[in-house]
Design a protein around this motif. Sequence first.
Motif, PDB file in Angstrom:
ATOM      1  N   GLN A  64       0.840  -1.206   0.000  1.00 22.68           N
ATOM      2  CA  GLN A  64       0.000   0.000   0.000  1.00 22.68           C
ATOM      3  C   GLN A  64       0.872   1.252   0.000  1.00 22.68           C
ATOM      4  O   GLN A  64       0.567   2.222  -0.685  1.00 22.68           O
ATOM      5  CB  GLN A  64      -0.951   0.025   1.205  1.00 22.68           C
ATOM      6  N   THR A  65       1.946   1.225   0.774  1.00 23.34           N
ATOM      7  CA  THR A  65       2.868   2.361   0.808  1.00 23.34           C
ATOM      8  C   THR A  65       3.457   2.579  -0.576  1.00 23.34           C
ATOM      9  O   THR A  65       3.516   3.711  -1.072  1.00 23.34           O
ATOM     10  CB  THR A  65       3.999   2.111   1.825  1.00 23.34           C
ATOM     11  N   LEU A  66       3.869   1.495  -1.207  1.00 22.12           N
ATOM     12  CA  LEU A  66       4.503   1.584  -2.523  1.00 22.12           C
ATOM     13  C   LEU A  66       3.528   2.090  -3.576  1.00 22.12           C
ATOM     14  O   LEU A  66       3.828   3.022  -4.311  1.00 22.12           O
ATOM     15  CB  LEU A  66       5.059   0.217  -2.920  1.00 22.12           C
ATOM     16  N   LYS A  67       2.341   1.501  -3.638  1.00 19.82           N
ATOM     17  CA  LYS A  67       1.378   1.851  -4.684  1.00 19.82           C
ATOM     18  C   LYS A  67       0.629   3.148  -4.369  1.00 19.82           C
ATOM     19  O   LYS A  67       0.419   3.979  -5.239  1.00 19.82           O
ATOM     20  CB  LYS A  67       0.377   0.708  -4.901  1.00 19.82           C
ATOM     21  N   GLY A  68       0.215   3.325  -3.121  1.00 15.96           N
ATOM     22  CA  GLY A  68      -0.593   4.482  -2.765  1.00 15.96           C
ATOM     23  C   GLY A  68       0.201   5.729  -2.445  1.00 15.96           C
ATOM     24  O   GLY A  68      -0.320   6.834  -2.539  1.00 15.96           O
ATOM     25  N   GLY A  69       1.449   5.557  -2.076  1.00 15.86           N
ATOM     26  CA  GLY A  69       2.263   6.705  -1.707  1.00 15.86           C
ATOM     27  C   GLY A  69       3.370   6.970  -2.706  1.00 15.86           C
ATOM     28  O   GLY A  69       3.373   7.959  -3.430  1.00 15.86           O
ATOM     29  N   VAL A  70       4.315   6.044  -2.768  1.00 16.74           N
ATOM     30  CA  VAL A  70       5.503   6.232  -3.609  1.00 16.74           C
ATOM     31  C   VAL A  70       5.122   6.351  -5.078  1.00 16.74           C
ATOM     32  O   VAL A  70       5.525   7.295  -5.763  1.00 16.74           O
ATOM     33  CB  VAL A  70       6.510   5.078  -3.390  1.00 16.74           C
ATOM     34  N   GLU A  71       4.320   5.415  -5.579  1.00 17.86           N
ATOM     35  CA  GLU A  71       3.966   5.438  -6.995  1.00 17.86           C
ATOM     36  C   GLU A  71       3.195   6.711  -7.353  1.00 17.86           C
ATOM     37  O   GLU A  71       3.437   7.319  -8.391  1.00 17.86           O
ATOM     38  CB  GLU A  71       3.147   4.203  -7.363  1.00 17.86           C
ATOM     39  N   MET A  72       2.308   7.134  -6.474  1.00 16.18           N
ATOM     40  CA  MET A  72       1.524   8.342  -6.731  1.00 16.18           C
ATOM     41  C   MET A  72       2.439   9.567  -6.861  1.00 16.18           C
ATOM     42  O   MET A  72       2.323  10.338  -7.805  1.00 16.18           O
ATOM     43  CB  MET A  72       0.511   8.563  -5.606  1.00 16.18           C
ATOM     44  N   VAL A  73       3.369   9.727  -5.929  1.00 16.93           N
ATOM     45  CA  VAL A  73       4.276  10.882  -5.959  1.00 16.93           C
ATOM     46  C   VAL A  73       5.182  10.826  -7.187  1.00 16.93           C
ATOM     47  O   VAL A  73       5.354  11.824  -7.886  1.00 16.93           O
ATOM     48  CB  VAL A  73       5.111  10.953  -4.662  1.00 16.93           C
ATOM     49  N   VAL A  74       5.751   9.664  -7.448  1.00 14.76           N
ATOM     50  CA  VAL A  74       6.670   9.539  -8.589  1.00 14.76           C
ATOM     51  C   VAL A  74       5.932   9.816  -9.893  1.00 14.76           C
ATOM     52  O   VAL A  74       6.417  10.570 -10.740  1.00 14.76           O
ATOM     53  CB  VAL A  74       7.359   8.154  -8.606  1.00 14.76           C
ATOM     54  N   LYS A  75       4.737   9.254 -10.068  1.00 14.36           N
ATOM     55  CA  LYS A  75       4.001   9.456 -11.321  1.00 14.36           C
ATOM     56  C   LYS A  75       3.522  10.900 -11.481  1.00 14.36           C
ATOM     57  O   LYS A  75       3.416  11.383 -12.604  1.00 14.36           O
ATOM     58  CB  LYS A  75       2.823   8.490 -11.411  1.00 14.36           C
TER      59      LYS A  75
END
Length: 80
Positions: free
Chosen positions: A57-68
Amino acid sequence: MDFDKEELTREVLEALDVIRPYLQSDGGDITFVELTDDLRLKVKLTGACDGCPMSIQTLKGGVEMVVKQRVPRISEIVPV
């Protein structure tokens, strides 16, 4: 390749630096592993994030959102 991989890598690293303090505040961190030719970003969650049940969830909901948001060309983020 119709993109500058070096430039995209720099942008990705800057985006990871934005999210890093949030991960570190919980005892974790994130490491850039690779930017593939098909624009998948491979990262490794470390510290408290490594093996945490919430890490996906951290990876998809946080990190991926910011990076994209900062580097829209990235297709997905893949944990390794």
